[in-house]
Scaffold this active site. Sequence first.
Site, PDB file in Angstrom:
ATOM      1  N   GLU A 128      10.898  -8.057  -3.441  1.00 34.14           N
ATOM      2  CA  GLU A 128      11.329  -6.738  -2.942  1.00 34.14           C
ATOM      3  C   GLU A 128      10.763  -6.616  -1.536  1.00 34.14           C
ATOM      4  O   GLU A 128       9.573  -6.378  -1.369  1.00 34.14           O
ATOM      5  CB  GLU A 128      10.772  -5.629  -3.845  1.00 34.14           C
ATOM      6  CG  GLU A 128      11.303  -5.642  -5.267  1.00 34.14           C
ATOM      7  CD  GLU A 128      12.744  -5.176  -5.359  1.00 34.14           C
ATOM      8  OE1 GLU A 128      13.274  -4.618  -4.370  1.00 34.14           O
ATOM      9  OE2 GLU A 128      13.358  -5.400  -6.418  1.00 34.14           O
ATOM     10  N   TRP A 184       0.816  -1.226   0.000  1.00 37.64           N
ATOM     11  CA  TRP A 184       0.000   0.000   0.000  1.00 37.64           C
ATOM     12  C   TRP A 184       0.840   1.262   0.000  1.00 37.64           C
ATOM     13  O   TRP A 184       0.300   2.341  -0.194  1.00 37.64           O
ATOM     14  CB  TRP A 184      -0.914   0.001   1.248  1.00 37.64           C
ATOM     15  CG  TRP A 184      -0.148  -0.319   2.499  1.00 37.64           C
ATOM     16  CD1 TRP A 184      -0.045  -1.546   3.104  1.00 37.64           C
ATOM     17  CD2 TRP A 184       0.668   0.565   3.272  1.00 37.64           C
ATOM     18  NE1 TRP A 184       0.786  -1.478   4.201  1.00 37.64           N
ATOM     19  CE2 TRP A 184       1.235  -0.184   4.318  1.00 37.64           C
ATOM     20  CE3 TRP A 184       0.982   1.928   3.177  1.00 37.64           C
ATOM     21  CZ2 TRP A 184       2.101   0.364   5.266  1.00 37.64           C
ATOM     22  CZ3 TRP A 184       1.847   2.483   4.111  1.00 37.64           C
ATOM     23  CH2 TRP A 184       2.394   1.708   5.141  1.00 37.64           C
ATOM     24  N   ASN A 185       2.149   1.179   0.249  1.00 34.84           N
ATOM     25  CA  ASN A 185       2.874   2.436   0.503  1.00 34.84           C
ATOM     26  C   ASN A 185       3.174   3.230  -0.766  1.00 34.84           C
ATOM     27  O   ASN A 185       3.308   4.449  -0.705  1.00 34.84           O
ATOM     28  CB  ASN A 185       4.117   2.209   1.364  1.00 34.84           C
ATOM     29  CG  ASN A 185       5.169   1.371   0.697  1.00 34.84           C
ATOM     30  OD1 ASN A 185       4.869   0.611  -0.220  1.00 34.84           O
ATOM     31  ND2 ASN A 185       6.394   1.492   1.139  1.00 34.84           N
ATOM     32  N   CYS A 222      10.200   1.600   2.133  1.00 42.57           N
ATOM     33  CA  CYS A 222      11.159   0.522   2.436  1.00 42.57           C
ATOM     34  C   CYS A 222      12.587   1.063   2.487  1.00 42.57           C
ATOM     35  O   CYS A 222      13.442   0.499   3.156  1.00 42.57           O
ATOM     36  CB  CYS A 222      11.046  -0.566   1.382  1.00 42.57           C
ATOM     37  SG  CYS A 222      11.211   0.083  -0.288  1.00 42.57           S
ATOM     38  N   SER A 240       6.356  -7.148   2.891  1.00 41.60           N
ATOM     39  CA  SER A 240       7.173  -7.422   4.073  1.00 41.60           C
ATOM     40  C   SER A 240       7.977  -8.717   3.898  1.00 41.60           C
ATOM     41  O   SER A 240       7.588  -9.612   3.143  1.00 41.60           O
ATOM     42  CB  SER A 240       6.265  -7.546   5.296  1.00 41.60           C
ATOM     43  OG  SER A 240       5.348  -8.609   5.089  1.00 41.60           O
ATOM     44  N   LYS A 279      -2.340  -8.161  -7.917  1.00 41.09           N
ATOM     45  CA  LYS A 279      -3.139  -8.105  -6.688  1.00 41.09           C
ATOM     46  C   LYS A 279      -2.581  -6.970  -5.818  1.00 41.09           C
ATOM     47  O   LYS A 279      -1.565  -7.115  -5.159  1.00 41.09           O
ATOM     48  CB  LYS A 279      -3.074  -9.424  -5.909  1.00 41.09           C
ATOM     49  CG  LYS A 279      -4.186  -9.492  -4.894  1.00 41.09           C
ATOM     50  CD  LYS A 279      -3.795 -10.052  -3.554  1.00 41.09           C
ATOM     51  CE  LYS A 279      -3.039  -9.197  -2.622  1.00 41.09           C
ATOM     52  NZ  LYS A 279      -3.720  -8.013  -2.045  1.00 41.09           N
ATOM     53  N   PRO A 280      -3.263  -5.811  -5.848  1.00 47.93           N
ATOM     54  CA  PRO A 280      -2.778  -4.693  -5.025  1.00 47.93           C
ATOM     55  C   PRO A 280      -3.150  -4.891  -3.556  1.00 47.93           C
ATOM     56  O   PRO A 280      -3.964  -5.758  -3.236  1.00 47.93           O
ATOM     57  CB  PRO A 280      -3.519  -3.492  -5.616  1.00 47.93           C
ATOM     58  CG  PRO A 280      -4.782  -4.058  -6.173  1.00 47.93           C
ATOM     59  CD  PRO A 280      -4.470  -5.477  -6.607  1.00 47.93           C
ATOM     60  N   ALA A 281      -2.595  -4.062  -2.685  1.00 46.47           N
ATOM     61  CA  ALA A 281      -2.922  -4.145  -1.252  1.00 46.47           C
ATOM     62  C   ALA A 281      -4.385  -3.765  -1.020  1.00 46.47           C
ATOM     63  O   ALA A 281      -4.923  -2.898  -1.703  1.00 46.47           O
ATOM     64  CB  ALA A 281      -2.016  -3.204  -0.466  1.00 46.47           C
TER      65      ALA A 281
HETATM   66  P1  NAP Z   1       2.592  -6.985   3.390  1.00 47.30           P
HETATM   67  O1  NAP Z   1       1.720  -7.079   4.575  1.00 47.30           O
HETATM   68  O2  NAP Z   1       3.663  -7.985   3.213  1.00 47.30           O
HETATM   69  O3  NAP Z   1       1.612  -6.955   2.127  1.00 47.30           O
HETATM   70  C1  NAP Z   1       2.089  -6.785   0.817  1.00 47.30           C
HETATM   71  C2  NAP Z   1       1.108  -7.410  -0.157  1.00 47.30           C
HETATM   72  O4  NAP Z   1       1.048  -8.811   0.083  1.00 47.30           O
HETATM   73  C3  NAP Z   1      -0.329  -6.885  -0.020  1.00 47.30           C
HETATM   74  O5  NAP Z   1      -0.909  -6.845  -1.295  1.00 47.30           O
HETATM   75  C4  NAP Z   1      -0.969  -7.959   0.829  1.00 47.30           C
HETATM   76  O6  NAP Z   1      -2.352  -8.055   0.672  1.00 47.30           O
HETATM   77  C5  NAP Z   1      -0.300  -9.198   0.271  1.00 47.30           C
HETATM   78  N1  NAP Z   1      -0.353 -10.355   1.160  1.00 47.30           N
HETATM   79  C6  NAP Z   1      -0.440 -10.387   2.502  1.00 47.30           C
HETATM   80  N2  NAP Z   1      -0.459 -11.677   2.928  1.00 47.30           N
HETATM   81  C7  NAP Z   1      -0.374 -12.462   1.827  1.00 47.30           C
HETATM   82  C8  NAP Z   1      -0.355 -13.868   1.603  1.00 47.30           C
HETATM   83  N3  NAP Z   1      -0.399 -14.736   2.613  1.00 47.30           N
HETATM   84  N4  NAP Z   1      -0.281 -14.322   0.337  1.00 47.30           N
HETATM   85  C9  NAP Z   1      -0.233 -13.450  -0.700  1.00 47.30           C
HETATM   86  N5  NAP Z   1      -0.243 -12.099  -0.552  1.00 47.30           N
HETATM   87  C10 NAP Z   1      -0.304 -11.614   0.695  1.00 47.30           C
HETATM   88  O7  NAP Z   1       3.335  -5.568   3.314  1.00 47.30           O
HETATM   89  P2  NAP Z   1       2.716  -4.135   3.470  1.00 47.30           P
HETATM   90  O8  NAP Z   1       2.459  -3.872   4.901  1.00 47.30           O
HETATM   91  O9  NAP Z   1       1.602  -3.959   2.506  1.00 47.30           O
HETATM   92  O10 NAP Z   1       3.924  -3.222   2.939  1.00 47.30           O
HETATM   93  C11 NAP Z   1       4.956  -2.793   3.741  1.00 47.30           C
HETATM   94  C12 NAP Z   1       6.193  -3.651   3.555  1.00 47.30           C
HETATM   95  O11 NAP Z   1       6.576  -3.637   2.186  1.00 47.30           O
HETATM   96  C13 NAP Z   1       7.380  -3.125   4.310  1.00 47.30           C
HETATM   97  O12 NAP Z   1       8.061  -4.200   4.895  1.00 47.30           O
HETATM   98  C14 NAP Z   1       8.224  -2.470   3.221  1.00 47.30           C
HETATM   99  O13 NAP Z   1       9.586  -2.373   3.525  1.00 47.30           O
HETATM  100  C15 NAP Z   1       7.965  -3.373   2.072  1.00 47.30           C
HETATM  101  N6  NAP Z   1       8.271  -2.698   0.806  1.00 47.30           N
HETATM  102  C16 NAP Z   1       9.380  -3.086   0.116  1.00 47.30           C
HETATM  103  C17 NAP Z   1       9.716  -2.441  -1.053  1.00 47.30           C
HETATM  104  C18 NAP Z   1      10.944  -2.840  -1.839  1.00 47.30           C
HETATM  105  O14 NAP Z   1      11.048  -2.425  -2.978  1.00 47.30           O
HETATM  106  N7  NAP Z   1      11.854  -3.616  -1.276  1.00 47.30           N
HETATM  107  C19 NAP Z   1       8.906  -1.410  -1.538  1.00 47.30           C
HETATM  108  C20 NAP Z   1       7.777  -1.041  -0.814  1.00 47.30           C
HETATM  109  C21 NAP Z   1       7.467  -1.703   0.367  1.00 47.30           C
HETATM  110  P3  NAP Z   1      -3.346  -7.383   1.746  1.00 47.30           P
HETATM  111  O15 NAP Z   1      -3.176  -5.931   1.586  1.00 47.30           O
HETATM  112  O16 NAP Z   1      -4.682  -7.837   1.325  1.00 47.30           O
HETATM  113  O17 NAP Z   1      -2.928  -7.874   3.088  1.00 47.30           O
END
Ligand code: NAP
Length: 495
Positions: free
Chosen positions: A267, A167-168, A301, A246, A191-193
């Site tokens: 990522e 979502w960020n 991130c 994450s 599949k977006p957040a």
């Molecule tokens: P997240 O909780 O890991 O969710 C990311 C995506 O994965 C969302 O679309 C989420 O859907 C989905 N998801 C959650 N559980 C899942 C599962 N069991 N199977 C498949 N998909 C699943 O992360 P977030 O809180 O949205 O984002 C923050 C994190 O992203 C931070 O750790 C940040 O550092 C990282 N990030 C990394 C980068 C990079 O380029 N390295 C860039 C941006 C962000 P739902 O929304 O429906 O839960």
Amino acid sequence: MNILQDQFDQDQDMSDYITFAHGLYIGGKWRPASDGRVIEVVDPSTEAVIAAVPDATLGDTADAVEAAAAAAEAWRGTPPRRRSEILRRCFELMTERAETLAALISLENGKTLRDARGEVAYAAEFFRWYAEEAVRISGEYNLAPSGANRIVVDYQPIGICILITPWNFPAAMATRKIAPALAAGCTVILKPASETPLTAYALAALYEEAGVPPGVVNVITTSDPGPLTAAMLADARVRKLSFTGSTGIGRLLLAEAAKHVISCSMELGGNAPFIVFDDADLEAALDGAMIAKMRNAGEACTAANRLYVQAGIHDAFAEGLRRRMAALRVGPGTEADTECGPMITRKAVAKIDRLVQDAVTRGAKVLCGGEAPADRGFFYPPTVLADVPSDSEMAHEEIFGPVAPISRFENEAEAIARANDTEYGLAAYIYTRDLAKGMRVASRIESGMIALNRGLMSDPAAPFGGVKQSGLGREGGQKHGIAEFMEAKYIAVTI
Ligand code: NAP
């Protein structure tokens, strides 16, 4: 009532997007979830429900894979020049609609309009960059060392791709995957957040207008991503999973993908050190710290998560940062003069507060902020902490909020050791006027990306990605990003 519609009723473009935002986008058609269920989207500034999007079922997900499969052959056979022109058109439409898209991002994510405009420009740039790369995919041809045959290497689209985004950066994390995938000749399911689906659907409408054929990009939203993703990965036609999110969820998805031997790009999370040496330009370091810490209110991130400042410049830097952070205007992202918007959820605020209270309990000093307000909206004040001990939880966990923890260091070796004292390795920042020292320290830091005397490193033309627990693979860059969506095919030929 659709508050989003009311808010933007003067804006025809936005009204179009909102109409579209009520359907899953599968095979070029907009439709509700087959069981009619929806996910509510909340404005993090007011906690009001602003829209609802479909909550896809397993059947809807299977339809999305079917649509991507049906479109695959024609898309991989579309001449690179044509693919390039469509991508270029996506860039142009995003640029024309930048204000509307920025307002939508700001509304559903909470980030300031300034950050949202920056995100739209960055997100659109992936289409321009990959419009240019789509016509430059080249193979290899050489004589085998034995002289017996020629080695021909052809790069082919990897196949159907599942793209999962956080979502960020609701626009940029999607276009950073979609643009190279389409340039390579792949069809995708995004599949977006759940917190920020509106931008993804708005962009899907825009791709359609730009000429992306039905089924090439499909968008689904779900409140139960685990089982639905597992089902898609189990379909033998799916060959790629590209995930941004994450580290914890990344590990789960890697395990799921391993069952089917699916190529993965990951990522993941970060814990960026921001190192300021005594010889740094103080004002430049403060400018850089404000960008590295406060872009997206710290919800990035690449955000500076630990600020290590050498003893000689420490007090001046800490006071300068306190002054700048305390002066920021906190408010709804959609208001023109807001400089720090809300966090994404109440849970996020609670996590930030827990990390701050833990650091304070262990001896950190609060220079400004440090307490979550009780008002409506998911706000947390810009906070600066000094003397943050290395055993505080925030030294090892992503804060993902407007909190700058400062620690003092004495020498170069200590700065490197402390910077590397983390399981993450995404981004790092170094400020020094001594370029040789800057390059030496950059080469020793375990991180995929380094900003040297800069507060920002993201660029579609550069490879973005991490080492250690921050991920696998790269996005963007001259060869890297597109290579994640292609397979090398080797043909041995005797002439
Ligand atoms: P997240 O909780 O890991 O969710 C990311 C995506 O994965 C969302 O679309 C989420 O859907 C989905 N998801 C959650 N559980 C899942 C599962 N069991 N199977 C498949 N998909 C699943 O992360 P977030 O809180 O949205 O984002 C923050 C994190 O992203 C931070 O750790 C940040 O550092 C990282 N990030 C990394 C980068 C990079 O380029 N390295 C860039 C941006 C962000 P739902 O929304 O429906 O839960």
